[in-house]
Design an enzyme around this catalytic site. Structure first.
Site, PDB file in Angstrom:
ATOM      1  N   ASN A   6      -4.388 -10.434  28.154  1.00  0.00           N
ATOM      2  CA  ASN A   6      -2.999  -9.990  28.326  1.00  0.00           C
ATOM      3  C   ASN A   6      -2.103 -11.191  28.593  1.00  0.00           C
ATOM      4  O   ASN A   6      -0.902 -11.045  28.771  1.00  0.00           O
ATOM      5  CB  ASN A   6      -2.889  -8.998  29.497  1.00  0.00           C
ATOM      6  N   ASN A   7      -2.703 -12.380  28.645  1.00  0.00           N
ATOM      7  CA  ASN A   7      -1.967 -13.599  28.939  1.00  0.00           C
ATOM      8  C   ASN A   7      -1.307 -14.102  27.651  1.00  0.00           C
ATOM      9  O   ASN A   7      -1.983 -14.613  26.751  1.00  0.00           O
ATOM     10  CB  ASN A   7      -2.928 -14.647  29.520  1.00  0.00           C
ATOM     11  N   LYS A  35      -1.906 -17.817  26.735  1.00  0.00           N
ATOM     12  CA  LYS A  35      -3.216 -18.051  26.108  1.00  0.00           C
ATOM     13  C   LYS A  35      -3.208 -17.590  24.660  1.00  0.00           C
ATOM     14  O   LYS A  35      -3.718 -18.259  23.782  1.00  0.00           O
ATOM     15  CB  LYS A  35      -4.304 -17.255  26.838  1.00  0.00           C
ATOM     16  N   ASP A  90     -12.946 -16.923  29.716  1.00  0.00           N
ATOM     17  CA  ASP A  90     -12.652 -17.072  31.129  1.00  0.00           C
ATOM     18  C   ASP A  90     -12.682 -18.560  31.399  1.00  0.00           C
ATOM     19  O   ASP A  90     -13.503 -19.294  30.829  1.00  0.00           O
ATOM     20  CB  ASP A  90     -13.652 -16.329  32.012  1.00  0.00           C
ATOM     21  N   THR A  91     -11.752 -18.996  32.217  1.00  0.00           N
ATOM     22  CA  THR A  91     -11.591 -20.412  32.491  1.00  0.00           C
ATOM     23  C   THR A  91     -11.555 -20.644  33.989  1.00  0.00           C
ATOM     24  O   THR A  91     -10.990 -19.842  34.729  1.00  0.00           O
ATOM     25  CB  THR A  91     -10.275 -20.930  31.866  1.00  0.00           C
ATOM     26  N   PHE A 129       0.865 -23.753  31.642  1.00  0.00           N
ATOM     27  CA  PHE A 129       0.789 -22.660  32.605  1.00  0.00           C
ATOM     28  C   PHE A 129      -0.376 -22.904  33.544  1.00  0.00           C
ATOM     29  O   PHE A 129      -1.151 -23.851  33.364  1.00  0.00           O
ATOM     30  CB  PHE A 129       0.656 -21.312  31.889  1.00  0.00           C
ATOM     31  N   GLY A 130      -0.511 -22.062  34.542  1.00  0.00           N
ATOM     32  CA  GLY A 130      -1.613 -22.208  35.487  1.00  0.00           C
ATOM     33  C   GLY A 130      -1.534 -23.531  36.232  1.00  0.00           C
ATOM     34  O   GLY A 130      -0.491 -23.910  36.760  1.00  0.00           O
ATOM     35  N   LYS A 177      -2.209 -30.944  23.618  1.00  0.00           N
ATOM     36  CA  LYS A 177      -3.074 -30.348  24.636  1.00  0.00           C
ATOM     37  C   LYS A 177      -4.243 -29.603  23.976  1.00  0.00           C
ATOM     38  O   LYS A 177      -5.390 -29.731  24.408  1.00  0.00           O
ATOM     39  CB  LYS A 177      -2.268 -29.395  25.523  1.00  0.00           C
TER      40      LYS A 177
END
Length: 191
Positions: A8-9, A12, A68-69, A148-149, A171
Site C-alpha cells: 500500500n506504500n 515503494k 519487507d525491508t 522516504f523512511g 538510488k
C-alpha cells in the site's frame, strides 16, 4: 505478464515501477480491489514478505510479489531490523523512527548499518525469494528531502549523499530494494 506488488506504500510502488521492464504490467493492491490490512506478524523479513505474497495469491489468485525491508544497525545488534517501520511505536511514523534511531546512536561512533530487503515471488504455484543489501552508515542528522523512511539519515557506502539526496534512478541502481528487484527482473526475463 501481470504481477501484483503487495504493498500500500505508494513510494515503494513508484520506485519499483521505474525498475520493471514494459513487458511486466504491475498491479497495485488498489488495482485488484484489495483494501485489507495484511499484518506483518513474522519475525523475519523473508517471513513477512512471504506472508504478504501468500495472502494475495491465496485470496485473489494472482501471481504476486511482496517485500519487507529492514534497517540493520551494527552497534544496535541489527535493530531496528524487521521492526524498522514501527521502531518508535504505533502508528508507523518515519520522522519519529529517525529521531529515536538518532537518539540511540547519539554517543556512538560506530554508525555502520545496512538496509536489507527480502522479496517473495509467487509465480505459477511456485515460490521464489530474492535479497538485496546496501551497506552504509547512519548520519548524525537528516540530509535531503527526497525518498522516504530512513532515507535522510542513511548514506550508502562509497557515496557522499544520503539516499534522500539522490535521484530515484541513482538510488534504484544501488539500493537494497533496487538490488532485490533487479534480481527479480533478471529471473523474470529468463522465466
Amino acid at each position: 505478464m501481470k504481477l501484483v506488488f503487495a504493498t500500500n506504500n505508494l513510494n515503494k510502488l513508484k520506485e519499483v515501477q521505474e525498475m520493471l521492464p514494459d513487458s511486466i504490467e504491475l498491479l497495485s493492491l488498489k488495482d485488484i480491489n484489495c483494501f485489507d490490512e495484511i499484518d506483518e506478524t513474522e519475525t523475519t523479513l523473508e517471513g513477512n514478505a512471504k506472508l504478504k505474497a501468500d495472502y494475495i495469491t491465496n485470496k485473489f489468485g494472482y501471481n504476486c510479489f511482496a517485500d519487507d525491508t529492514g534497517l540493520e544497525v551494527e552497534s544496535l545488534d541489527g535493530k531496528p531490523g524487521v521492526y524498522s517501520a514501527r521502531f518508535a511505536g504505533e502508528p508507523a511514523n518515519s520522522e519519529k523512527n529517525m529521531q529515536k534511531l538518532l537518539m540511540e546512536l547519539e554517543n556512538t561512533t560506530d554508525r555502520k548499518a545496512q538496509f536489507r530487503t527480502a522479496v517473495a515471488l509467487n509465480l505459477d504455484d511456485k515460490n521464489f525469494l530474492f535479497e538485496g543489501i546496501c551497506k552504509g552508515e547512519i548520519l548524525t542528522k537528516k540530509q535531503g528531502a527526497k525518498g522516504f523512511g530512513y532515507d535522510p539519515i542513511f548514506k550508502p557506502e562509497g557515496y557522499k549523499e544520503s539516499f534522500a539526496e539522490m535521484s530515484s534512478s541513482d538510488k534504484n541502481k544501488i539500493s537494497h530494494r533496487g538490488i532485490a528487484i533487479q534480481k527479480l527482473v533478471a529471473f523474470l526475463n529468463k522465466y
